[in-house]
Scaffold this motif. Structure first.
Motif, PDB file in Angstrom:
ATOM      1  N   GLY A 273      48.061  37.068  40.059  1.00  0.00           N
ATOM      2  CA  GLY A 273      47.219  36.592  40.291  1.00  0.00           C
ATOM      3  C   GLY A 273      47.172  36.502  41.972  1.00  0.00           C
ATOM      4  O   GLY A 273      45.948  35.871  41.479  1.00  0.00           O
TER       5      GLY A 273
ATOM      6  N   TRP B 157      44.754  41.860  44.457  1.00  0.00           N
ATOM      7  CA  TRP B 157      43.548  41.548  44.368  1.00  0.00           C
ATOM      8  C   TRP B 157      42.584  42.099  43.584  1.00  0.00           C
ATOM      9  O   TRP B 157      43.546  43.029  42.992  1.00  0.00           O
ATOM     10  CB  TRP B 157      42.722  42.524  46.011  1.00  0.00           C
ATOM     11  N   GLY B 158      41.183  42.325  43.423  1.00  0.00           N
ATOM     12  CA  GLY B 158      40.938  43.607  42.437  1.00  0.00           C
ATOM     13  C   GLY B 158      41.464  42.889  40.938  1.00  0.00           C
ATOM     14  O   GLY B 158      41.663  42.279  40.992  1.00  0.00           O
ATOM     15  N   MET B 159      40.461  44.163  39.545  1.00  0.00           N
ATOM     16  CA  MET B 159      41.364  43.275  38.090  1.00  0.00           C
ATOM     17  C   MET B 159      42.151  43.954  37.881  1.00  0.00           C
ATOM     18  O   MET B 159      42.790  45.508  38.728  1.00  0.00           O
ATOM     19  CB  MET B 159      39.587  43.837  37.289  1.00  0.00           C
TER      20      MET B 159
ATOM     21  N   ILE C 154      39.294  31.794  49.626  1.00  0.00           N
ATOM     22  CA  ILE C 154      38.717  32.075  48.240  1.00  0.00           C
ATOM     23  C   ILE C 154      37.199  30.877  48.152  1.00  0.00           C
ATOM     24  O   ILE C 154      36.362  31.214  47.349  1.00  0.00           O
ATOM     25  CB  ILE C 154      39.860  31.997  47.242  1.00  0.00           C
TER      26      ILE C 154
ATOM     27  N   GLY D 263      34.507  40.963  41.191  1.00  0.00           N
ATOM     28  CA  GLY D 263      35.464  42.133  40.687  1.00  0.00           C
ATOM     29  C   GLY D 263      36.522  42.094  41.790  1.00  0.00           C
ATOM     30  O   GLY D 263      38.154  42.634  41.961  1.00  0.00           O
ATOM     31  N   ILE D 264      36.530  42.702  43.296  1.00  0.00           N
ATOM     32  CA  ILE D 264      37.367  42.573  44.436  1.00  0.00           C
ATOM     33  C   ILE D 264      38.196  40.878  44.610  1.00  0.00           C
ATOM     34  O   ILE D 264      39.529  41.186  44.425  1.00  0.00           O
ATOM     35  CB  ILE D 264      36.366  42.328  45.274  1.00  0.00           C
ATOM     36  N   ILE D 265      37.858  39.737  44.144  1.00  0.00           N
ATOM     37  CA  ILE D 265      38.539  38.598  44.030  1.00  0.00           C
ATOM     38  C   ILE D 265      38.951  38.541  43.157  1.00  0.00           C
ATOM     39  O   ILE D 265      39.736  37.122  42.961  1.00  0.00           O
ATOM     40  CB  ILE D 265      38.048  38.044  45.150  1.00  0.00           C
ATOM     41  N   PHE D 266      38.487  38.552  42.247  1.00  0.00           N
ATOM     42  CA  PHE D 266      39.002  38.285  40.468  1.00  0.00           C
ATOM     43  C   PHE D 266      39.954  37.587  40.025  1.00  0.00           C
ATOM     44  O   PHE D 266      40.106  37.007  40.000  1.00  0.00           O
ATOM     45  CB  PHE D 266      38.960  39.648  39.288  1.00  0.00           C
ATOM     46  N   ARG D 267      41.116  38.260  40.988  1.00  0.00           N
ATOM     47  CA  ARG D 267      42.618  37.717  40.571  1.00  0.00           C
ATOM     48  C   ARG D 267      42.901  36.879  40.906  1.00  0.00           C
ATOM     49  O   ARG D 267      43.066  35.050  40.896  1.00  0.00           O
ATOM     50  CB  ARG D 267      43.599  38.386  39.985  1.00  0.00           C
ATOM     51  N   PRO D 268      42.564  37.007  42.446  1.00  0.00           N
ATOM     52  CA  PRO D 268      42.712  35.462  43.245  1.00  0.00           C
ATOM     53  C   PRO D 268      42.162  34.435  42.648  1.00  0.00           C
ATOM     54  O   PRO D 268      41.902  33.243  43.425  1.00  0.00           O
ATOM     55  CB  PRO D 268      42.257  36.316  45.180  1.00  0.00           C
TER      56      PRO D 268
ATOM     57  N   LEU E 220      40.318  33.732  40.245  1.00  0.00           N
ATOM     58  CA  LEU E 220      41.180  33.304  38.669  1.00  0.00           C
ATOM     59  C   LEU E 220      42.204  32.438  39.464  1.00  0.00           C
ATOM     60  O   LEU E 220      42.240  31.412  38.721  1.00  0.00           O
ATOM     61  CB  LEU E 220      41.404  33.946  38.201  1.00  0.00           C
TER      62      LEU E 220
END
Lengths: 261, 278
Positions: free
Chosen positions: A102, A105-107, B185, B159-164, B166
């Motif tokens: 998590g 960065w990115g998917m 964020i 897309g770039i900050i997607f995981r942080p 989430l």
């Protein structure tokens, strides 16, 4: 043996107000440590120091051979969670997975691989069957297992658990303690656990950090839970009683450390 | 006028419909907005920032009213004000719990300013109406291009900050311990939300922003077990509602936004009912 945590003359402040000071302790690798003491004494503050989220006011602190730094991948953290909304439909596996990747960065380009690793982590805590259940539908004990899996998924060397036993009934509390103890022993992890009640933890803890009155006392449970040491720590007469099974009751403190929130 | 009658040959109807420039532009802008709103909406719902979405749309009203008064494109005013407002809101409160009241304070003042701007403008009634309830059938080709660029930028940034993003949405304390800056964020998300609100206002207007930015995602969040599924469902619902709403409104003399809002609400009710019965 490598020491996981070394604190020397450590003090911490919040808004120019000293929380506790001059703490000296060493925590060896692979030990299971209980952190006890009244509310507001600075137990969670100690975790925030170890996580690098706040800086010590003075003194030295080493975590896993270095000064604490934010985002240390070798630390797994289970914060005290107040509640999970009952309409939270995200499955347990996804919350474990987010603990793995998590912060990147990115998917994700390898979701299935990550889900496999997350499932393995759930297996370690005996919660494989919860993988596809919505978080909002899990019981308190089940949630704690999932959060433990989330903390373990990145293979940490140090585990910080903030009141994982709160709101659990006695049976679930015992189960979770056994589980954490097994994980500590089998994975070679050092675990620090904040708790209110020492009794269910007595059989498993290697030592205790007792936080009260702006100080931190350390020792084995038998050293800490005596009338002498707690009286010295609190500065007022405190009496520790033991029953036939070795369980302790602390008298003379405003907030008995064995009560549940 | 023969062309405006529904023929039961859906394909023929659609071809006919899209031969009108205003319908083509409406479909193009509506599609972009539905996708963006579906994606951003998912995060709005999991972060519980729906009040912020609501607030930003009202702030946007003031910006748009100001632009209209100065003879500029309302979208530029919308973007400027919502992004400014979004950053401001993100700076105010770090934790989710203490944002609502602070946002509300600023909101009331700005909305009042918007009322003043629009009252100073000569075409008061029409302009106010289209800002408040959307006017997708009047969207220009120029606005479609701006919407497309804004939409692409929003999706790429998400897309770039997607995981942080989430991670902080689902598990803020652990995310912070893992080294993610909650504040950064949050600011990034509020900018994305501001831009998404701005382009959505064209379709459903300030007052009906929930229909695209919150309700589809709220439905998705009830059903989906995984975030990516949730986003997909949310996008699908807002696309369906936008397309169907435009289609129906071509034949009936009522506002598009009414149809979009109704379709979304019917889906919402159906899902809730279905879940009750199960």
């Amino acid at each position: 043996m490598e020491n996981t945590i070394i604190a020397k003359n450590l003090s911490v402040e919040y808004n120019n107000h000293t929380i506790w000071q001059n703490a000296d302790f060493v925590i060896e690798k692979g030990k299971f440590i209980g952190i006890l003491g009244p509310n507001g004494a600075g137990k969670t503050t100690l975790f925030r120091l170890l996580l690098g989220l706040i800086k010590p006011a003075s003194g030295k602190l080493q975590v896993l051979g270095k000064e604490p730094q934010r985002g240390n991948p070798r630390i797994g953290y289970v914060p005290q969670r107040h509640h999970v909304d009952s309409d939270m439909a995200i499955e347990a596996l996804e919350i474990v997975r987010i603990g793995l990747s998590g912060n990147k960065w990115g998917m994700s380009f390898s979701p299935e691989k990550e889900r496999k690793i997350a499932l393995e982590s759930l297996r370690i805590v005996g919660a494989e069957e919860l993988a596809h259940r919505p978080l909002g539908k899990l019981s308190g004990g089940e949630l704690q297992r999932v959060f433990l899996a989330e903390a373990l998924v990145a293979k940490p060397d140090l585990l910080l658990l903030d009141e994982p036993l709160a709101n659990l009934d006695i049976r679930r509390e015992t189960n979770l303690i056994q589980l954490i103890n097994e994980v500590v022993k089998s994975q070679g992890v050092t675990a620090l656990l904040i708790a209110h009640n020492i009794n269910p933890l007595l059989p498993v803890l290697d030592s205790i950090l007792y936080v009260a009155e702006g100080k931190i006392a350390t020792g084995t449970p038998h050293e800490i839970f005596t009338s002498e040491s707690l009286t010295k720590l609190y500065g007022t007469p405190v009496e520790v009683l033991r029953d036939s099974q070795g369980r302790v009751a602390v008298l003379g403190v405003d907030e008995a450390p064995y009560h549940h929130e | 006028m023969n062309n405006l009658i529904f023929s039961f040959n859906i394909w023929k109807d659609l071809v006919n419909m899209l031969s009108y420039d205003f319908m083509l532009h409406a479909f193009e802008a509506g599609t972009i907005v539905a996708i963006v709103a579906g994606v951003i909406g998912y995060f709005v719902v999991v972060r519980r920032s729906s009040f912020a979405a609501h607030a930003l749309s009202h702030v946007g009203f003031t910006g748009a009213a100001g632009s209209v008064l100065l003879g500029l494109n309302p979208l530029s005013g919308l973007l400027t004000f919502t992004i400014g407002g979004g950053i401001f809101m993100a700076m105010l409160g770090r934790r989710a719990e203490n944002r609502d009241v602070q946002i509300g304070n600023v909101l009331a003042f700005l909305l009042g300013l918007g009322v003043l701007f629009i009252s100073l403008y000569a075409g008061y009634a029409t302009e106010a109406y289209s800002l408040l309830f959307g006017e997708i059938l009047g969207i220009s080709f120029h606005s479609v291009i701006i919407t497309l660029i804004a939409g692409l930028l929003i999706l790429i940034a998400t897309g770039i900050i997607f995981r942080p993003l989430l991670f902080t949405s689902l598990d803020e304390d652990v995310a912070e311990a893992k080294g993610i800056s909650i504040q950064e964020i949050n600011i990034a998300f509020m900018i994305l939300l501001a831009a998404a609100v701005s382009i959505s206002v064209q379709v459903v207007g300030v007052l009906l922003i929930f229909a695209l930015l919150v309700t589809p995602a709220a439905i998705a969040q009830q059903i989906a077990r995984r975030p990516m599924q949730g986003i997909a469902i949310s996008v699908l619902i807002s696309l369906l509602a936008t397309w169907l709403g435009l289609f129906v409104s071509f034949y009936l003399p009522y506002p598009v936004s009414f149809f979009i809002v109704s379709i979304v609400f019917i889906i919402y009710l159906s899902v809730r009912l279905f879940q009750r019965l199960n």
